[in-house]
Write a protein that holds these residues in place. Structure first.
Motif, PDB file in Angstrom:
ATOM      1  N   THR A 101      43.131  43.362  44.707  1.00 48.38           N
ATOM      2  CA  THR A 101      42.695  44.752  44.903  1.00 48.38           C
ATOM      3  C   THR A 101      41.343  44.987  44.248  1.00 48.38           C
ATOM      4  OG1 THR A 101      44.986  45.546  44.993  1.00 48.38           O
ATOM      5  CG2 THR A 101      43.272  47.169  44.484  1.00 48.38           C
ATOM      6  N   ALA A 102      41.174  44.475  43.030  1.00 46.63           N
ATOM      7  CA  ALA A 102      39.892  44.629  42.331  1.00 46.63           C
ATOM      8  C   ALA A 102      38.763  43.959  43.111  1.00 46.63           C
ATOM      9  CB  ALA A 102      39.989  44.052  40.920  1.00 46.63           C
ATOM     10  N   LEU A 103      39.039  42.774  43.642  1.00 44.62           N
ATOM     11  CA  LEU A 103      38.024  42.079  44.442  1.00 44.62           C
ATOM     12  C   LEU A 103      37.702  42.854  45.712  1.00 44.62           C
ATOM     13  CD1 LEU A 103      39.145  38.350  44.077  1.00 44.62           C
ATOM     14  CD2 LEU A 103      37.082  39.404  43.128  1.00 44.62           C
ATOM     15  N   ALA A 104      38.729  43.439  46.330  1.00 44.18           N
ATOM     16  CA  ALA A 104      38.495  44.236  47.539  1.00 44.18           C
ATOM     17  C   ALA A 104      37.622  45.446  47.219  1.00 44.18           C
ATOM     18  CB  ALA A 104      39.837  44.684  48.136  1.00 44.18           C
ATOM     19  N   ILE A 105      37.855  46.067  46.089  1.00 42.25           N
ATOM     20  CA  ILE A 105      37.064  47.244  45.709  1.00 42.25           C
ATOM     21  C   ILE A 105      35.598  46.874  45.521  1.00 42.25           C
ATOM     22  CG2 ILE A 105      36.701  48.983  43.916  1.00 42.25           C
ATOM     23  CD1 ILE A 105      39.755  48.783  43.377  1.00 42.25           C
ATOM     24  N   VAL A 106      35.336  45.813  44.760  1.00 42.06           N
ATOM     25  CA  VAL A 106      33.940  45.468  44.490  1.00 42.06           C
ATOM     26  C   VAL A 106      33.251  44.954  45.751  1.00 42.06           C
ATOM     27  CG1 VAL A 106      34.328  45.072  42.031  1.00 42.06           C
ATOM     28  CG2 VAL A 106      34.547  43.156  43.619  1.00 42.06           C
ATOM     29  N   ALA A 107      34.018  44.333  46.664  1.00 42.92           N
ATOM     30  CA  ALA A 107      33.443  43.929  47.945  1.00 42.92           C
ATOM     31  C   ALA A 107      33.049  45.158  48.759  1.00 42.92           C
ATOM     32  CB  ALA A 107      34.429  43.068  48.728  1.00 42.92           C
ATOM     33  N   VAL A 108      33.901  46.175  48.753  1.00 40.72           N
ATOM     34  CA  VAL A 108      33.602  47.434  49.434  1.00 40.72           C
ATOM     35  C   VAL A 108      32.356  48.080  48.836  1.00 40.72           C
ATOM     36  CG1 VAL A 108      34.398  49.835  49.596  1.00 40.72           C
ATOM     37  CG2 VAL A 108      35.897  47.962  50.309  1.00 40.72           C
TER      38      VAL A 108
END
Length: 306
Positions: free
Chosen positions: A8-15
């Motif tokens: 989830t954290a990786l998805a957020i920073v990718a966004v």
């Protein structure tokens, strides 16, 4: 932290990294101040009735909203509109951590730790390399505006510290949504004054422009900050915050893939040094705490053996 939360954290920073590409798409069809007004109008309209207002005075919400909402994004959107490369903009924006230290020193009389001072000096050196050696390949106005946007972001960080020191515990999502009320009027007012004759509705109403507004409001703001707030409620900040260091990586990668952006030698070198200084600032205290815990644990074990 469980793997699900890590993903989830990786998805957020990718966004958030892809956000810079979307901003470039947006300002190519919608003038910067109008884009800002539409973004925050959409955020407030979609979320205000579902997110509780944080229990803090309106003046703090106004200070936060105008600094992080209006001044930061007015500068960033305009910088990208005048030619600041999105990937490089994401790197220069990280100088907010350095400005935060300086503003906190002047406003709240905070002192630097050794790690923070090292991070400030190293990060400042990287910023100088970009501005002194690498700025020839980018618009000077775009670079200056990106720095001003980073300064506004830093100011909002210190506002949050002042809110906490005043005895309040603001919810991240509540702060984002309700402070979004305050940038709307300034954005639309400035747009009406200086952008009215530059709005080409045939360009502003394209699928790409509308996608940009939706992405900035729903994906970047409501999803990004909503999930970030959830992670902070479940894990210590020092476990969540380091993931934000990956935002420039995703921004540079996506800008390279979409626009073919390439950093010059000095931009790449300066950006690497700047991010290294930021990493020292973020991770240094955590490493010191781990070392102290290890020493204390070793000492306790030795006493137990005796």
């Amino acid at each position: 932290m469980k793997w699900r939360d890590r993903l989830t954290a990786l998805a957020i920073v990718a966004v958030w990294g892809f956000n810079f590409v979307v901003i470039k798409w947006g300002v190519s069809g919608i003038p910067p101040f109008l884009l800002g007004g539409l973004r925050f109008s959409a955020v407030v309209a979609l979320a205000m009735f579902f997110v509780r207002r944080p229990a803090i005075p309106w003046r703090w919400l106004a200070m936060y909203g105008l600094s992080v909402g209006f001044f930061q994004f007015a500068c960033l959107f305009t910088a990208i509109r005048v030619g600041m490369p999105p990937g490089l903009a994401s790197i220069v924006q990280q100088s907010q951590a350095l400005f935060t230290l300086l503003i906190a020193l002047l406003w709240q009389k905070e002192r630097f730790s050794g790690w923070q001072l090292a991070g400030l000096l190293i990060g400042g050196s990287g910023l100088w390399l970009i501005g002194g050696m690498g700025v020839a390949d980018i618009p000077l106005l775009g670079f200056a505006l990106t720095l001003l946007g980073a300064f506004a972001w830093a100011l909002s960080n210190v506002v949050v510290r002042a809110i906490v020191r005043a005895g309040y515990q603001p919810d991240v999502m509540g702060m984002i949504v309700w402070s979004g009320l305050f940038p709307i009027a300034p954005f639309f007012l400035v747009a009406a004054l200086i952008e009215a004759d530059r709005i080409v509705w045939a360009e502003a109403l394209t699928a790409k422009s509308l996608f940009s507004v939706g992405y900035l409001a729903v994906i970047s703001t409501l999803f990004g900050y909503g999930q970030w707030s959830r992670l902070l409620s479940r894990h210590p900040a020092n476990q969540v915050a380091p993931y934000a260091l990956l935002v420039p990586f995703f921004a540079v990668l996506s800008s390279r893939l979409v626009f073919g952006e390439r950093l010059s030698f000095w931009q790449l070198t300066g950006g690497t040094v700047l991010l290294f200084g930021l990493a020292i600032n973020v991770l240094g205290p955590r490493l010191s705490a781990l070392r102290r815990a290890a020493r204390e644990g070793g000492g306790s074990a030795a006493l137990g053996r005796e």
